[in-house]
Design a protein around this motif. Structure first.
Motif, short mmCIF file in Angstrom:
data_model
loop_
_atom_site.label_atom_id
_atom_site.label_comp_id
_atom_site.label_asym_id
_atom_site.label_seq_id
_atom_site.Cartn_x
_atom_site.Cartn_y
_atom_site.Cartn_z
N VAL A 38 8.90 -19.17 -9.47
CA VAL A 38 8.54 -18.09 -8.55
C VAL A 38 7.13 -17.58 -8.85
CG1 VAL A 38 9.12 -15.76 -7.79
CG2 VAL A 38 10.94 -17.42 -8.20
N THR A 39 6.80 -17.43 -10.12
CA THR A 39 5.47 -16.98 -10.50
C THR A 39 4.41 -17.98 -10.06
OG1 THR A 39 6.34 -15.75 -12.39
CG2 THR A 39 4.00 -16.33 -12.44
N ASP A 40 4.67 -19.26 -10.26
CA ASP A 40 3.71 -20.29 -9.84
C ASP A 40 3.49 -20.27 -8.33
OD1 ASP A 40 3.48 -21.08 -12.45
OD2 ASP A 40 4.87 -22.77 -12.28
N VAL A 41 4.55 -20.10 -7.56
CA VAL A 41 4.42 -20.03 -6.11
C VAL A 41 3.60 -18.81 -5.71
CG1 VAL A 41 5.67 -19.70 -3.94
CG2 VAL A 41 6.53 -21.33 -5.63
N ARG A 42 3.92 -17.67 -6.31
CA ARG A 42 3.20 -16.43 -5.97
C ARG A 42 1.71 -16.57 -6.28
NH1 ARG A 42 1.44 -12.60 -9.11
NH2 ARG A 42 2.71 -13.27 -10.90
N GLN A 43 1.37 -17.07 -7.45
CA GLN A 43 -0.04 -17.21 -7.81
C GLN A 43 -0.76 -18.20 -6.91
OE1 GLN A 43 0.27 -18.27 -11.96
NE2 GLN A 43 0.42 -16.14 -12.63
N ARG A 44 -0.12 -19.30 -6.59
CA ARG A 44 -0.77 -20.30 -5.72
C ARG A 44 -1.00 -19.73 -4.32
NH1 ARG A 44 1.23 -23.44 -1.93
NH2 ARG A 44 3.40 -23.13 -2.59
N VAL A 45 0.00 -19.05 -3.79
CA VAL A 45 -0.13 -18.51 -2.43
C VAL A 45 -1.26 -17.49 -2.35
CG1 VAL A 45 1.05 -17.05 -0.74
CG2 VAL A 45 2.25 -18.99 -1.74
N ILE A 46 -1.36 -16.64 -3.35
CA ILE A 46 -2.43 -15.63 -3.35
C ILE A 46 -3.80 -16.31 -3.42
CG2 ILE A 46 -3.48 -13.76 -4.68
CD1 ILE A 46 -0.72 -12.76 -5.35
N ARG A 47 -3.93 -17.32 -4.28
CA ARG A 47 -5.21 -18.03 -4.39
C ARG A 47 -5.58 -18.71 -3.07
NH1 ARG A 47 -3.19 -19.66 -9.50
NH2 ARG A 47 -2.59 -21.66 -8.59
N GLU A 48 -4.59 -19.31 -2.40
CA GLU A 48 -4.87 -20.02 -1.16
C GLU A 48 -5.25 -19.08 -0.02
OE1 GLU A 48 -1.43 -22.37 -0.36
OE2 GLU A 48 -1.97 -23.97 -1.77
N HIS A 49 -4.64 -17.90 0.02
CA HIS A 49 -4.88 -16.98 1.14
C HIS A 49 -6.01 -16.01 0.89
CE1 HIS A 49 -0.98 -18.53 2.46
NE2 HIS A 49 -1.22 -17.99 3.63
N HIS A 50 -6.32 -15.73 -0.37
CA HIS A 50 -7.37 -14.75 -0.67
C HIS A 50 -8.52 -15.35 -1.46
CE1 HIS A 50 -4.80 -11.54 0.84
NE2 HIS A 50 -3.82 -11.99 0.06
N GLY A 51 -8.36 -16.56 -1.97
CA GLY A 51 -9.42 -17.18 -2.75
C GLY A 51 -9.70 -16.50 -4.07
N ARG A 52 -8.70 -15.83 -4.62
CA ARG A 52 -8.88 -15.10 -5.88
C ARG A 52 -7.50 -14.88 -6.49
NH1 ARG A 52 -6.70 -10.42 -4.44
NH2 ARG A 52 -7.04 -9.57 -2.35
N ARG A 53 -7.52 -14.27 -7.67
CA ARG A 53 -6.27 -13.89 -8.33
C ARG A 53 -5.70 -12.64 -7.67
NH1 ARG A 53 -7.12 -13.66 -14.70
NH2 ARG A 53 -4.88 -13.28 -14.53
N GLY A 54 -4.44 -12.36 -7.98
CA GLY A 54 -3.79 -11.20 -7.40
C GLY A 54 -4.37 -9.89 -7.91
N ARG A 55 -4.35 -8.89 -7.04
CA ARG A 55 -4.82 -7.56 -7.38
C ARG A 55 -3.77 -6.53 -6.98
NH1 ARG A 55 -10.95 -8.12 -4.83
NH2 ARG A 55 -11.68 -9.80 -6.23
N LYS A 56 -4.02 -5.29 -7.39
CA LYS A 56 -3.06 -4.23 -7.10
C LYS A 56 -2.87 -4.00 -5.61
CE LYS A 56 -3.76 -1.65 -11.39
NZ LYS A 56 -4.14 -0.36 -11.99
N VAL A 57 -3.86 -4.38 -4.81
CA VAL A 57 -3.75 -4.16 -3.37
C VAL A 57 -2.84 -5.20 -2.71
CG1 VAL A 57 -6.00 -3.05 -3.21
CG2 VAL A 57 -5.83 -5.54 -2.96
N ASP A 58 -2.48 -6.24 -3.43
CA ASP A 58 -1.65 -7.31 -2.86
C ASP A 58 -0.17 -6.97 -3.07
OD1 ASP A 58 -3.98 -8.78 -2.31
OD2 ASP A 58 -3.97 -9.62 -4.34
N PRO A 59 0.61 -6.94 -1.99
CA PRO A 59 2.05 -6.66 -2.14
C PRO A 59 2.75 -7.64 -3.07
CG PRO A 59 1.39 -6.51 0.16
CD PRO A 59 0.22 -7.07 -0.58
N ALA A 60 2.35 -8.91 -3.03
CA ALA A 60 2.99 -9.91 -3.89
C ALA A 60 2.72 -9.62 -5.36
CB ALA A 60 2.50 -11.30 -3.52
N TRP A 61 1.50 -9.15 -5.67
CA TRP A 61 1.19 -8.84 -7.06
C TRP A 61 1.96 -7.61 -7.52
CZ3 TRP A 61 -0.81 -5.06 -10.21
CH2 TRP A 61 -1.26 -5.47 -11.46
N ARG A 62 2.07 -6.61 -6.65
CA ARG A 62 2.81 -5.40 -7.02
C ARG A 62 4.29 -5.70 -7.23
NH1 ARG A 62 -0.24 -2.98 -2.77
NH2 ARG A 62 1.65 -2.97 -1.47
#
Length: 201
Positions: A38-62
């Motif tokens: 689940v963590t790998d999927v979340r990190q990959r999806v954020i990178r693909e859609h935002h071109g960066r690592r997750g941040r506090k503004v991202d619902p998936a990161w929160r």
């Protein structure tokens, strides 16, 4: 029976040294493997859609910790908030929730351990897990499903017998924590005392 994590090296060693033993896949490590997926999927999806690592503004990161928490341990309002916030992000959130659902299906299957389940009940939950895994295009989910298929005899044995090495894993974790806390101790006897105290309190 020998209860191990999903290590081909351990399995080969057991077969060589104890050819009559039955290998059991420890469900603690299986749940952890699903959480890592689940963590790998979340990190990959954020990178693909935002071109960066997750941040506090991202619902998936929160929601990263809630995604790793068992469904039954979340309050209903907390689960609904997490689910709706990811749905609102569109396709990216849907992919993450699909991975979360697969993880929960595997947990549901493994929860049968120690309950003397009928084989048709095991088969039903296993089929549900595979169906949920097939419904997503995430390669991480497919790798998890392939791992479950490859180790299924050992996993099924763990479900039927209820055997697990979770207690020894827990003691190992306590010992490691106390070893870190005792960093700098010059007397190894005192360090061993701290470990014994933590594991027997």
């Amino acid at each position: 029976h020998v209860c191990i994590d999903l290590s081909a090296s351990y399995a080969a060693a057991v077969r060589h040294a104890l050819p009559e033993a039955v290998i059991v896949a420890d469900r603690f490590h299986l749940v952890r493997l699903a959480g890592d997926m689940v963590t790998d999927v979340r990190q990959r999806v954020i990178r693909e859609h935002h071109g960066r690592r997750g941040r506090k503004v991202d619902p998936a990161w929160r929601a990263r910790r809630r995604l790793l928490t068992g469904h039954e341990r979340l309050r209903p309002e907390t689960f609904v908030k997490m689910w709706n916030s990811l749905i609102d992000t569109g396709d990216a959130g849907v992919v993450i929730l699909q991975a979360y659902t697969v993880k929960e299906e595997l947990r549901s299957l493994l929860s049968l351990a120690g309950t003397n389940p009928e084989r048709h009940v095991i088969r039903t939950r296993l089929d549900s897990f595979y169906q949920q895994a097939a419904a997503t295009d995430a390669p991480e989910v497919h790798r998890l499903a392939a791992t479950i298929e490859a180790w299924w005899p050992a996993i099924e044995t763990g479900i039927l017998t209820g055997y697990s090495n979770s207690r020894s894993e827990g003691y190992n974790r306590l010992a490691k924590h106390q070893g870190r806390n005792a960093f700098g101790f010059r007397n190894p006897v005192n360090q061993r005392r701290r470990i014994r105290w933590a594991c027997t309190r």
